[in-house]
Write an enzyme that holds these catalytic residues in place. Structure first.
Site, mmCIF file in Angstrom:
data_model
loop_
_atom_site.group_PDB
_atom_site.id
_atom_site.type_symbol
_atom_site.label_atom_id
_atom_site.label_comp_id
_atom_site.label_asym_id
_atom_site.label_seq_id
_atom_site.Cartn_x
_atom_site.Cartn_y
_atom_site.Cartn_z
ATOM 1 N N HIS A 182 39.148 52.730 39.359
ATOM 2 C CA HIS A 182 38.755 52.392 40.828
ATOM 3 C C HIS A 182 40.592 52.508 40.324
ATOM 4 C CE1 HIS A 182 38.895 49.011 43.790
ATOM 5 N NE2 HIS A 182 40.682 48.797 42.890
ATOM 6 N N GLU A 183 41.364 52.364 39.873
ATOM 7 C CA GLU A 183 42.921 52.295 40.155
ATOM 8 C C GLU A 183 43.624 53.388 40.260
ATOM 9 O OE1 GLU A 183 44.468 49.336 40.671
ATOM 10 O OE2 GLU A 183 42.318 48.515 40.041
ATOM 11 N N HIS A 186 43.622 55.086 43.644
ATOM 12 C CA HIS A 186 44.705 54.043 44.122
ATOM 13 C C HIS A 186 46.113 55.036 44.600
ATOM 14 C CE1 HIS A 186 43.489 49.722 45.313
ATOM 15 N NE2 HIS A 186 42.889 49.400 44.337
ATOM 16 N N TYR A 197 47.989 48.521 52.832
ATOM 17 C CA TYR A 197 47.366 46.776 52.105
ATOM 18 C C TYR A 197 47.212 45.856 52.840
ATOM 19 C CZ TYR A 197 44.926 46.059 47.667
ATOM 20 O OH TYR A 197 44.241 45.745 46.738
ATOM 21 N N GLU A 206 40.611 49.304 48.847
ATOM 22 C CA GLU A 206 40.134 49.202 47.712
ATOM 23 C C GLU A 206 39.059 49.512 48.299
ATOM 24 O OE1 GLU A 206 40.341 47.266 45.682
ATOM 25 O OE2 GLU A 206 42.468 46.852 45.860
ATOM 26 N N ASP A 279 45.062 37.045 50.114
ATOM 27 C CA ASP A 279 44.551 38.461 49.536
ATOM 28 C C ASP A 279 44.934 39.521 50.760
ATOM 29 O OD1 ASP A 279 43.359 40.189 47.657
ATOM 30 O OD2 ASP A 279 41.164 39.932 48.616
ATOM 31 N N HIS A 284 40.155 41.996 49.171
ATOM 32 C CA HIS A 284 39.200 42.361 48.360
ATOM 33 C C HIS A 284 37.768 42.176 48.390
ATOM 34 C CE1 HIS A 284 42.329 43.393 45.453
ATOM 35 N NE2 HIS A 284 41.935 43.528 45.055
#
Length: 371
Positions: A182-183, A186, A197, A206, A279, A284
């Site tokens: 996932h990271e 990015h 973002y 995301e 957020d 998210h």
């Protein structure tokens, strides 16, 4: 390609990228945890929140420097991994403990990080012909044992960083391979569509990470779309938490329902879209909607989700027509167009259309160019 798309690619080539500070555990989860009466739960969450807020501020300051230009050398079909031990400090990268081709270390976190970076590299190479995060052989670096009781993992624009968790709510963040994938995704987004973002573009950012994070796990396990659990972060929560993961692509809003963490707030359709200023506009939270659309498309097509459904999503992410401030409808229209471009007007396009309709996005007219 139209003039707007060419102009957008020129901006990306010049380094104008939104390298936001992105973490796997959302701020709203840590905020809820930080208010727990039990200080063994609240204190690590509060420290993690404070650390992440500082990192976000630093990222906003340093992103004006842009990203170094890609190397001219021909990229390799092999990853170049280096794992560091941060030794519970916050100075990165830390002490080198394993390099590419080295034997396994005597530290499970080190070995899981090494294997997870390799699994991510392999999915992008074998499924899409992409050579590392930037498609130019970018070395894959990661630091484990970051800080004390740090309840998160993040991509800092250059490398992966993993906390050990507090042992009360979160376990070691190297455990779920989809967390590191996932990271790292990015990073792929950073080098391609560069989605802003905030708001719906941030939720798409995301979602792309959840989609390809799940696909890396499925590819590594050899699971078909029907066999996959479609969970993000399964194995990360301790036994004291009433929940199975951080998010569910199959059933957004059902990943956890816990006295301390609260209830998973993700919507699965536009009917339940969450309007919030927190957020970064709920990046998210509302990512559950495009996540569910991908799940619906992938399971309708069957087989391996990284093949047809994943290929369509990858085509849109990397194709040059996705605006950095795209909204859900923009992305949906582009996936319909990408399905037709690659597969014709067949079951792939029909599955994509039905998936987006299923989450409440119905304006699926042909996309006539990026905004």
């Amino acid at each position: 390609m139209d003039a707007n798309a060419n102009a957008r690619r020129t901006r990306l080539a010049r380094g104008h990228r939104h390298t936001a500070f992105c973490t796997i555990v959302p701020p709203h989860v840590l905020d809820k945890l930080s208010h727990a009466e039990d200080t063994s739960l609240a204190d690590p969450a509060r420290r993690t929140l404070e650390h992440d807020a500082l990192q976000r501020t630093r990222r906003r300051i340093t992103t004006v420097r842009g990203i170094p230009a890609a190397r001219a050398a021909t990229p390799s079909d092999k990853p170049r991994r280096t794992i560091y031990d941060a030794q519970h400090r916050t100075s990165l990268p830390g002490r080198k403990v394993r390099g590419e081709g080295d034997q396994a270390a005597g530290d499970d976190s080190v070995n899981r990080a090494y294997d997870g970076l390799g699994a991510t590299f392999e999915l992008f190479l074998k499924a899409y012909g992409r050579r590392s995060i930037d498609d130019s052989g970018l070395p894959l670096n990661a630091s484990v044992h970051y800080s004390e009781d740090y309840n998160n993992a993040f991509w800092d624009g250059e490398q992966m960083v993993f906390g050990d968790g507090d042992g009360e709510v979160f376990l070691d963040f190297t455990i779920p391979v989809d967390v590191m994938a996932h990271e790292l995704t990015h990073g792929v987004t950073q080098y391609t569509a560069n989605l802003e973002y905030f708001g719906q573009s941030g939720a798409l950012n995301e979602s792309m990470s959840d989609v390809f994070g799940s696909l890396v796990k499925q590819h590594a396990l050899g699971h078909s779309a029907e066999e996959a659990d479609w969970l993000i972060g399964a194995g990360l929560l301790t036994d004291r938490v009433t929940g199975v993961a951080l998010r569910s692509m199959k059933a957004p809003g059902t990943a956890y329902d816990d006295d301390v963490l609260g209830k998973d707030p993700q919507p699965g359709t536009m009917d339940d879209y969450v309007h919030t200023s927190r957020d970064n506009g709920g990046v998210h939270i509302n990512s559950g909607i495009p996540n569910h659309a991908f799940y619906l498309a992938a399971t309708a097509l069957g087989g391996n989700a990284w093949e047809r459904a994943g290929q369509i999503w990858y085509d849109v992410l990397t194709g040059g027509d996705l605006a950095s401030d795209a909204e859900f409808t923009d992305f949906a229209q582009l996936t319909v167009a990408a399905a037709q471009a690659r597969y014709g007007e067949g079951e792939e396009q029909a599955a994509v259309r039905e998936a987006w309709t299923g989450v409440g996005i119905t304006d699926l007219r042909a996309h006539v160019g990026a905004r």
